[in-house]
Write a protein that holds these residues in place. Structure first.
Motif, mmCIF file in Angstrom:
data_model
loop_
_atom_site.group_PDB
_atom_site.id
_atom_site.type_symbol
_atom_site.label_atom_id
_atom_site.label_comp_id
_atom_site.label_asym_id
_atom_site.label_seq_id
_atom_site.Cartn_x
_atom_site.Cartn_y
_atom_site.Cartn_z
ATOM 1 N N GLY A 124 11.477 -2.005 -8.402
ATOM 2 C CA GLY A 124 10.506 -1.114 -9.017
ATOM 3 C C GLY A 124 9.108 -1.269 -8.451
ATOM 4 O O GLY A 124 8.837 -2.141 -7.630
ATOM 5 N N TYR A 125 8.235 -0.390 -8.938
ATOM 6 C CA TYR A 125 6.840 -0.460 -8.518
ATOM 7 C C TYR A 125 5.936 0.041 -9.636
ATOM 8 O O TYR A 125 6.324 0.836 -10.473
ATOM 9 N N LEU A 126 4.726 -0.485 -9.630
ATOM 10 C CA LEU A 126 3.668 -0.091 -10.562
ATOM 11 C C LEU A 126 2.500 0.400 -9.726
ATOM 12 O O LEU A 126 2.049 -0.291 -8.802
ATOM 13 N N HIS A 127 2.012 1.583 -10.028
ATOM 14 C CA HIS A 127 0.858 2.139 -9.322
ATOM 15 C C HIS A 127 -0.390 1.457 -9.867
ATOM 16 O O HIS A 127 -0.715 1.587 -11.039
ATOM 17 N N LEU A 128 -1.109 0.725 -9.014
ATOM 18 C CA LEU A 128 -2.304 -0.008 -9.444
ATOM 19 C C LEU A 128 -3.571 0.830 -9.289
ATOM 20 O O LEU A 128 -4.389 0.886 -10.184
ATOM 21 N N ASN A 129 -3.736 1.445 -8.126
ATOM 22 C CA ASN A 129 -4.856 2.359 -7.871
ATOM 23 C C ASN A 129 -4.429 3.315 -6.775
ATOM 24 O O ASN A 129 -3.265 3.349 -6.411
ATOM 25 N N ASN A 130 -5.362 4.079 -6.220
ATOM 26 C CA ASN A 130 -5.012 5.123 -5.247
ATOM 27 C C ASN A 130 -4.102 4.654 -4.120
ATOM 28 O O ASN A 130 -3.209 5.374 -3.701
ATOM 29 N N ASP A 131 -4.336 3.477 -3.588
ATOM 30 C CA ASP A 131 -3.579 3.044 -2.414
ATOM 31 C C ASP A 131 -2.792 1.762 -2.630
ATOM 32 O O ASP A 131 -2.205 1.237 -1.705
ATOM 33 N N SER A 132 -2.755 1.245 -3.844
ATOM 34 C CA SER A 132 -2.159 -0.066 -4.076
ATOM 35 C C SER A 132 -1.023 -0.004 -5.094
ATOM 36 O O SER A 132 -1.139 0.673 -6.122
ATOM 37 N N PHE A 133 0.048 -0.731 -4.805
ATOM 38 C CA PHE A 133 1.213 -0.777 -5.676
ATOM 39 C C PHE A 133 1.698 -2.209 -5.815
ATOM 40 O O PHE A 133 1.647 -2.981 -4.850
ATOM 41 N N SER A 163 0.837 -1.208 0.000
ATOM 42 C CA SER A 163 0.000 0.000 0.000
ATOM 43 C C SER A 163 0.869 1.254 0.000
ATOM 44 O O SER A 163 2.038 1.220 0.388
ATOM 45 N N ARG A 164 0.264 2.352 -0.392
ATOM 46 C CA ARG A 164 0.935 3.660 -0.331
ATOM 47 C C ARG A 164 1.345 3.956 1.115
ATOM 48 O O ARG A 164 2.449 4.429 1.381
ATOM 49 N N GLY A 165 0.464 3.652 2.046
ATOM 50 C CA GLY A 165 0.747 3.901 3.458
ATOM 51 C C GLY A 165 1.965 3.139 3.947
ATOM 52 O O GLY A 165 2.761 3.672 4.723
ATOM 53 N N ALA A 166 2.120 1.890 3.516
ATOM 54 C CA ALA A 166 3.281 1.089 3.926
ATOM 55 C C ALA A 166 4.567 1.713 3.406
ATOM 56 O O ALA A 166 5.569 1.777 4.124
ATOM 57 N N LEU A 167 4.545 2.190 2.171
ATOM 58 C CA LEU A 167 5.726 2.835 1.588
ATOM 59 C C LEU A 167 6.041 4.144 2.321
ATOM 60 O O LEU A 167 7.174 4.390 2.723
ATOM 61 N N LEU A 168 5.023 4.971 2.508
ATOM 62 C CA LEU A 168 5.218 6.264 3.160
ATOM 63 C C LEU A 168 5.660 6.114 4.610
ATOM 64 O O LEU A 168 6.491 6.897 5.094
#
Length: 115
Positions: free
Chosen positions: A99-108, A66-71
């Motif tokens: 690397g990472y791919l943005h899947l949706n607002n909160d998911s990578f 998730s975005r939160g986990a990264l941040l």
């Protein structure tokens, strides 16, 4: 007689010599490049941190997060080393081989490039 650009002592030797010693030459060049070196050092530090975060969250080869986990680990999305555009139009952001791919607002999707 010429004087050293760093310490202003008199220089003996070759007529094109600019410094009295290697120490003065190094000190002068370090002082002259300080701002540029700090800029590069700060960016490299951010890249290393992003690489550590991606490596820690993706120890194998592929994983969702998730975005939160990264941040929460201090990841900064604006610092990456390269992009990979797929034929399907997806954009992967890489920090070296992680690397990472943005899947949706909160998911990578985290990926690891095999060398």
């Amino acid at each position: 007689m010429k004087t050293c650009l760093e310490c202003e002592e008199k220089i003996a030797g070759r007529e094109d010599k600019k410094f009295c010693s290697d120490g003065c030459r190094n000190s002068y060049n370090n002082r002259m490049n300080k701002d540029r070196n700090n800029f590069v050092r700060n960016i490299n530090s951010k890249l290393r941190k992003n690489y550590r975060v991606l490596s820690e969250l993706n120890p194998k080869s592929k994983r969702k997060t998730s975005r939160g986990a990264l941040l929460s680990k201090g990841f900064e999305f604006e610092f990456f080393t390269n992009l990979l555009q797929t034929k399907t139009g997806n954009t992967y952001y890489f920090v070296y081989n992680q690397g990472y791919l943005h899947l949706n607002n909160d998911s990578f999707m985290l990926v690891k490039k095999n060398r």
